[in-house]
Design an enzyme around this catalytic site. Sequence first.
Site, PDB file in Angstrom:
ATOM      1  N   TYR A 161      -8.086  13.624   7.667  1.00 50.95           N
ATOM      2  CA  TYR A 161      -8.756  12.738   8.193  1.00 50.95           C
ATOM      3  C   TYR A 161     -10.418  13.077   8.245  1.00 50.95           C
ATOM      4  CZ  TYR A 161      -5.655   9.048   8.374  1.00 50.95           C
ATOM      5  OH  TYR A 161      -4.371   8.183   8.139  1.00 50.95           O
ATOM      6  N   HIS A 220      -4.585  13.379  -5.262  1.00 46.76           N
ATOM      7  CA  HIS A 220      -5.641  13.464  -5.668  1.00 46.76           C
ATOM      8  C   HIS A 220      -6.437  12.160  -6.221  1.00 46.76           C
ATOM      9  CE1 HIS A 220      -3.935  17.085  -6.890  1.00 46.76           C
ATOM     10  NE2 HIS A 220      -5.133  17.297  -7.114  1.00 46.76           N
ATOM     11  N   ARG A 243       7.263  19.077  -6.766  1.00 46.81           N
ATOM     12  CA  ARG A 243       6.091  19.127  -6.828  1.00 46.81           C
ATOM     13  C   ARG A 243       5.915  21.021  -6.858  1.00 46.81           C
ATOM     14  NH1 ARG A 243       3.755  18.521  -1.026  1.00 46.81           N
ATOM     15  NH2 ARG A 243       2.142  19.214  -1.672  1.00 46.81           N
ATOM     16  N   ARG A 244       4.504  21.675  -6.892  1.00 47.25           N
ATOM     17  CA  ARG A 244       4.400  22.866  -6.345  1.00 47.25           C
ATOM     18  C   ARG A 244       5.836  23.652  -7.612  1.00 47.25           C
ATOM     19  NH1 ARG A 244       4.120  23.313  -0.062  1.00 47.25           N
ATOM     20  NH2 ARG A 244       2.066  23.370   0.000  1.00 47.25           N
TER      21      ARG A 244
END
Lengths: 585, 178
Positions: free
Chosen positions: A258, A407, A468-469
């Site tokens: 945020y 993204h 991922r990663r």
Amino acid sequence: MATGHPDDAITHSEEEYVETEDGTRHRRAFVDRYPDAARIVRICLGISFVAFAGGALFGLIQALHRTNVLRIIPSSDYYTLLTGHGVLMALVFTTFGIAGLFQWANTRSLGISPPSSTLTAAWLGTMTLGTLLAAGTIVAGLFDSIPASADVLFTFYAPLKAHPLFYVGAALLIVGSWLAGASYFLQFREWRSEHPDARIPLQSFMVLTTMLMWYISTLGVAVEVVVFLIPWSLGLIQQVDPLLTRTLFWYFGHPVVYFWLLPAYVIWYTVLPKLSGGRLFSDPLARVVFVLFLILSTPVGFHHQYTDPGIASGYKFVAMTNTFFLLLPSLLTLFTVVASMEHGARQRGGTGYLGWLKALPWEKPAFAGIALSGIMFAAGGFSGMINAGMNINYLIHNTLWVPGHFHLTVGTAFALTLMAVSYWLVPQVTGKRLQLYGVASLQPYVWFVGMVLMSNAMHRAGLAGIPRRTAEPQYDQFSFQAVVGSVAEMRVQIAIGGTLLFIGAAMFLAVMLATWTLGRPNSQLRVNGFLPEPMSGAEDSPQVLDNLKLWAAVAIVLVALAYGLPLFDMVADGLFTPGSLPVPV
Amino acid sequence: MHVHRFEKLWFGASLVLIVAFMGTIVYGAIGPGVAMVGDDGGTIDSTVVANGNFERADNFRAPGVYASSDGEGVEVYVVARQYLFNPGTAQPIEVPVGEEVTFHVTSADVTHGFYLAGTNVNTMVIPGQIARFDVTFEETGEYGIVCHEYCGSGHHTMAGQLHVVPQSQFNATAGGEN
């Protein structure tokens, strides 16, 4: 907000000029009125864009590497670049870009210069030193001759251990941002002493509420790094508790999104309506939205830990409830942004249910970029709702779905908004006309198309179970079954999308570099910083909305409720147990 | 304070959407019984796991697949370490179809992930903690096990297999490889 009738001449720049008695015209752009603040904004944006250049290059290499299109590095170095991409993009590009935007927004809406050049030098210096230490340690990992590395990714989960300077750098970057916040608050206090009864100007209100949220949330990562990881990486303490440190990370790790997003909202609420040719729909609702973010952003971090052992399901459920209510301010923002754009379009002669969309200035780079980033954010918001669902999350946790999601949010809602607003703001803080205007006009579309390709494929790859990663998501033991499309087609889309995004980043950087170096100072600008009054102003909204102390107190109470018991559970058996010795990488 | 009629409608619709989302989660937990990872696996000293002194742990056993002591279902004990699952990598984990399988997964070194690709069998593997969760496989088949959390420079090689076999072919293997 500046005064002036909003429907007059809001798109030409005459009000930036004053005529003196001898008949000469003087420009009164931001750089002319607040040269000190303009210099700070330039420095912040400059560092931010350098980090963006590095992060973009690393991102391209990763996209081509993991899709097995082009492998120019060994897979073990992939993680060094991934750490660099995450830290440069998510911490440096963002934090410096935000510091610059906030310095601009606070100064223009309060109408006074930053209070202390010493404090300014202190926060800029601290943030820059922190960045150099962290980035230097990461890049050192590429060279065997340098005995330092930090291949721990942007989440730096213990017991993977980076060089101590990495943690020191991260801590300094955050401490520097605290000092920047102090500077914004002092600027506000000076304004308040001259305007004891006035409503807080909207942009300043947004800056201050965001910084309050940032103070509350960075406390978690500050404790993690300063109390645990720095002494542990130096060998002063033997062990740390991996679950406790990652919990402190995620205490910070959700509100930080945020912290990225709210500056984009500042632009969407205050600049986008003007660029659309209209006015903000409602000032009070904008304040309500920022107050909701202040109080709800932090007590939600456990939604990143739904699949963690050692945390009772009840605590996760509380975090999920808070998370879903956090949808509310974003849904309200969606309404206001679209309503403000529609108002602008109708002022420009747009008609029809959807026909008004054609009346918007899609050829202008600042408008196009911000509007496209809003569209992408809507898609990102929906994939985020999946992430937030406590049991649906198990399908996609730590798969490629997750970077596909962020993204769209930080990687487009924030990044494309910052790029687009730079097309409008950089001329005002440099006094130079935007160069390569044609490249700038095309750039948001290149980014948009690249992200559509890359992100949709990443989401679908996540549903197929691709993690991922990882440098090589191709395994000998099994192959992934696509739910929609084929794995090969997803790889192609990710590679092409990533390449287009790199081209989009390069186009943006070329425009900025050309403007900075080739633009003539003191040119007549094509843009102006005038922001029209909202349709519903702040006057008739409740005074309590401006009571920042009250909302900060409510936020702290909610954090204590959400985190008190779980943290107590974790430390009840000792601060450092169950403990782990460092595992250097 | 003036709030436009459309804005009020939107506000109401947003709240309905939020409550409906939470409703789907509660339904998933109560109706289909989607099991999640909580804190009931307990904690363990990760040096005990690293050194293989499982007799010193009261809530973890040597890696392998065991018949449950109550005769119903099986218990699977898995250790994740840089860069393999034991069992899972050197030999597939074998479990029977249609029976409740209780997994207990922990780490010998750093944080890992344990994920059956394309399913919702998904947990973090955190040193010091034991992830415990129940799964019932409705069909026979083979699944890939992926470590989905970065665990070091060889992370991309860390994977394994799980085979769901007919109950007639299933043999509990106390111990597994070491």
